[in-house]
Write a protein that holds these residues in place. Structure first.
Motif, mmCIF file in Angstrom:
data_model
loop_
_atom_site.group_PDB
_atom_site.id
_atom_site.type_symbol
_atom_site.label_atom_id
_atom_site.label_comp_id
_atom_site.label_asym_id
_atom_site.label_seq_id
_atom_site.Cartn_x
_atom_site.Cartn_y
_atom_site.Cartn_z
ATOM 1 N N GLU A 113 14.840 92.341 -8.867
ATOM 2 C CA GLU A 113 15.028 93.791 -8.839
ATOM 3 C C GLU A 113 14.022 94.437 -7.884
ATOM 4 O O GLU A 113 12.817 94.163 -7.946
ATOM 5 C CB GLU A 113 14.881 94.388 -10.229
ATOM 6 C CG GLU A 113 15.201 95.880 -10.266
ATOM 7 C CD GLU A 113 15.366 96.415 -11.670
ATOM 8 O OE1 GLU A 113 15.683 97.615 -11.818
ATOM 9 O OE2 GLU A 113 15.188 95.634 -12.616
ATOM 10 N N THR B 35 14.106 97.926 -7.328
ATOM 11 C CA THR B 35 14.249 99.369 -7.528
ATOM 12 C C THR B 35 12.947 100.100 -7.239
ATOM 13 O O THR B 35 12.946 101.149 -6.574
ATOM 14 C CB THR B 35 14.709 99.647 -8.971
ATOM 15 O OG1 THR B 35 15.929 98.926 -9.221
ATOM 16 C CG2 THR B 35 14.946 101.129 -9.184
ATOM 17 N N ARG C 93 19.784 101.399 -9.637
ATOM 18 C CA ARG C 93 19.007 100.166 -9.624
ATOM 19 C C ARG C 93 19.450 99.308 -8.447
ATOM 20 O O ARG C 93 20.651 99.222 -8.139
ATOM 21 C CB ARG C 93 19.165 99.403 -10.937
ATOM 22 C CG ARG C 93 18.700 100.203 -12.140
ATOM 23 C CD ARG C 93 18.831 99.443 -13.423
ATOM 24 N NE ARG C 93 17.897 98.333 -13.497
ATOM 25 C CZ ARG C 93 17.706 97.598 -14.584
ATOM 26 N NH1 ARG C 93 18.412 97.871 -15.677
ATOM 27 N NH2 ARG C 93 16.849 96.609 -14.604
#
Length: 712
Positions: free
Chosen positions: A471, A473, A446
């Protein structure tokens, strides 16, 4: 005229002096009484105003507490994840067990968010208990209470205090609606009454004998919720026998506010009673004070005035008159000052209420905005200590902590003491400029973009910072997929190009006979067609996903398309037996003939490729309900169960290196899925390793009768 004797004149003068003194004293007493009466009335009014202010202040505190617990209940019921889960259950997409498992932990977190919440129950519209936590009644232990609280409600409402497991609690019932406005359940939140007791037991403005009572008057019988004085035995919801309190509660629950004085009882004790209603409820608040303590300031002032009158009487009528005039003036000034003070006090109360409401509204708006941010946000001080996190940050910390035990999720997201990157808190404190960087989880699965913004005080000093973590990812995965795609396309294009260049250069540099030349050219043609198919599939897939390609829907026959697709492979594949099975009277399909022909070719091409030993390949079409079902069956290698769900993904290829089967870049079946979805159908497969595979796709049946079977 005869002269009066000397003694007669002196006696007359004494009588005149005596009468003058008596008349002057009487006039002085009358004037003193008339002058001081407005003062006494104004002072009594002032004392009553103080007592009325005390009951109104407690009423506002009680109303503020009730509004606060309603806000807490609304916040618990407005959580979008829990509402969505309850909506899934209401639409029968979730089972009751799954809903309970999902809601149990989250409702526990909601209860722990406020120390005043003693327990809660969440019910579905069909009466099932979805979640329960803390102190709560149940249908078997408290049937009457549970039946009363679990009735469907159209709006949020407050339930009168009741005893639950030896404790007096307040219950707020809040109906929950879906995002479309349909009722899907309700929350019952139970709150402690400790804060209400502290409000009532506050002796401010009530003297030594003052007492506060909170209750209501149902059916002419006053009910006291809990003791009105600290230290008494905790007796809840008791009937009040006192007619004084019964009358006061009846007036307050009728919406009236005021102060009354009760005549002394036979034992000589009187009471002053102030009452006011609790807004939004059927409750009332009553304050009582001993009449003697209430009148003590007035009696002290009366005694002082009486002494003054006697003193003025002793000084004589003349002196009393001279002193009385300025004193009367002072009384009037004092009366006006009392009225002005009362008005200023009321204005101050209103301004304070307005300021408190504005401050509370501003805090709620900031809190809701802070919690609504989907990125993980945390506020830290200059030492890196976390002061506050939003809901997204708390969830992400718990998620990372459970996924990577042994690693501190706080350090990964909001701490720079273990990182020497561009998000260093030391650099922020030194440069006073925002910082940003990227960080990865311990297993590199991640990725997060972390931004750090300074918090600067009035002295232009950085006292802390705000971490905003987003995030990335999925973006990283897209970049990797793009790199893999470029690598795969380059590799797959290089293979046929190498073959083409090799054979062409060989024929240019060497003399070859006609038969060998034809064989070389046939190989060049096959590699050219393979390269063309690769480029066409790649461009078609990109065009379809970007919605650039235009579909030309028409009424078409499926059997001619099967014949056309199979005919191209019968000449190039000598090992395979290609057959077509079409039912008679097959209805027409609503489709783009060119795209469906491309789908069939891709499926037949895969059947030929993955059955290198040859065998039978059958293309079939039949009707099932309102759809046409087309299938391509081979007798080849088959596909393992673990790979069946992924073969329709872009650039996914089955590992066939040991079997030495020509590979592809994984676009053919992805293109098939995109085209079939655009037609309103679906695609799937059945396979057995070593026994072959069957690919199916469905198309809607057309109602039109005009046939367009030629692909454009």
């Amino acid at each position: 005229m005869p002269a009066f004797p000397r003694f007669a004149i002196q006696g007359l003068r004494k009588k005149i002096l005596f009468c003058s003194v008596i008349y002057t004293l009487a006039a002085l007493l009358i004037v003193s009484t008339v002058s001081t009466w407005p003062l006494l009335r104004s002072m009594r009014h002032f004392e009553e105003t103080n007592l009325l202010h005390a009951v109104q202040t407690r009423t506002l505190a009680v109303e503020e507490y009730l509004n606060r617990i309603k806000e807490i209940t609304l916040q618990i019921g407005s959580r979008s994840q829990l509402r969505r889960a309850l909506d899934h259950y209401a639409q029968q997409r979730w089972s009751l067990d799954r809903l309970r498992e999902f809601c149990d932990l989250r409702m526990g977190e909601a209860r722990q968010a406020s120390s005043t919440v003693r327990g809660l129950i969440r019910l579905s519209t069909d009466g099932h208990t979805v979640a329960q936590n803390g102190l709560y009644p149940t249908a078997d232990r408290n049937p009457e209470i549970f039946s009363h609280l679990s009735r469907p409600a159209a709006a949020i409402y407050l339930v009168d205090p009741f005893v639950l497991q030896g404790e007096l609690v307040l219950a707020v019932v809040n109906p929950i609606f879906s995002f479309e406005g349909a009722p899907i359940g309700q929350d019952i939140v139970f709150f402690s009454t400790a804060k209400l007791q502290r409000i009532l037991w506050d002796k401010s403005g009530m003297g030594k004998t003052g007492e506060s009572f909170l209750g209501k008057t149902p059916k002419n019988q006053a009910v006291l919720f809990f003791p009105g004085r600290k230290g008494e035995e905790e007796t809840y919801n008791q009937d009040i026998q006192s007619p004084v309190l019964t009358t006061a509660f009846a007036l307050s629950t009728a919406g009236k506010t005021g102060v009354s004085r009760i005549d002394p009882s036979p034992n000589g004790k009187g009471l002053v009673v102030a009452y006011a209603p609790i807004g939004g409820t059927a409750w009332g608040l009553v304050l009582t004070m001993d009449d003697r303590e209430f009148m003590a300031p007035l009696r002290a002032r009366i005694a002082s005035l009486a002494a003054s009158v006697l003193l003025l009487t002793a000084l004589g009528a003349f002196g009393m008159g001279a002193i009385l005039r300025p004193m009367t003036g002072r009384v009037l000034v004092y009366t006006r000052e009392l009225d002005n003070l009362n008005q200023e006090l009321q204005q101050e109360v209103k301004e304070r209420q307005t300021a408190e409401n504005n401050l509370r509204r501003s805090e709620n708006q900031w809190e809701q905005t802070f919690e609504a941010i989907t990125d993980a946000v945390a506020i830290v001080d200059s030492s890196g200590q976390i002061l506050k996190m939003n809901r997204a940050a708390s969830s992400l910390v718990r998620e990372l902590g459970s996924a990577y035990p042994g690693n501190d999720a706080h350090d990964l997201l909001f701490d720079s003491r273990h990182f020497r990157d561009d998000c260093s808190l030391e650099q922020l404190l030194r440069e006073k400029e925002p910082r940003c960087c990227e960080r990865t989880s311990p297993s590199n699965e991640r990725f997060f973009h972390v931004a750090l913004y300074p918090l600067i005080d009035h002295a232009n000093e950085v006292w802390g910072g705000v971490y905003v973590t987003h995030e990335i990812t999925e973006r990283k995965k897209m970049e990797w997929a793009k790199d893999e795609m470029i690598s795969a396309v380059s590799h797959e294009m290089r293979t046929p190009l190498t073959a083409i260049l090799g054979f062409v250069e060989f024929m240019l540099d060497n003399e070859v006979d006609r038969e060998q030349q034809i064989d070389f050219l046939r190989t060049v043609l096959q590699e050219t067609e393979r390269l063309n198919e690769l480029i066409s599939n790649f461009l078609d897939l990109q065009r379809l996903q970007a919605e650039i390609g235009q579909y030309q829907f028409a009424v078409v026959e499926i059997c001619p398309l099967l014949e056309q697709a199979v005919g191209q492979f019968r000449m190039t594949s000598q090992k395979h037996i290609l057959q077509i099975e079409c039912s008679e009277g097959l209805p027409l399909a609503k489709a783009d003939a060119r795209r469906i022909l491309q789908v069939i070719k891709n499926l037949v091409s895969n059947a030929v490729k993955y059955s290198p030993e040859g065998g039978e390949i059958v293309c079939a079409a039949r009707q099932e309900g309102g759809m046409l079902l087309i299938s391509v069956r081979d007798q080849g290698m088959g596909i393992a169960l673990a790979e069946r769900e992924r073969i329709f993904e872009q650039f996914y290829r089955i590992d066939d290196s040991e079997k030495r089967i020509p590979g592809g870049i994984g676009l053919g079946l992805a293109l098939v899925r995109e085209v079939v979805r655009a037609h309103g159908g679906r695609v799937w497969l059945e396979s057995e390793v070593g026994a072959g595979s069957t690919f199916y796709f469905s198309l809607p049946i057309a109602a039109d009768e005009q046939v367009d079977s030629e692909p454009t």
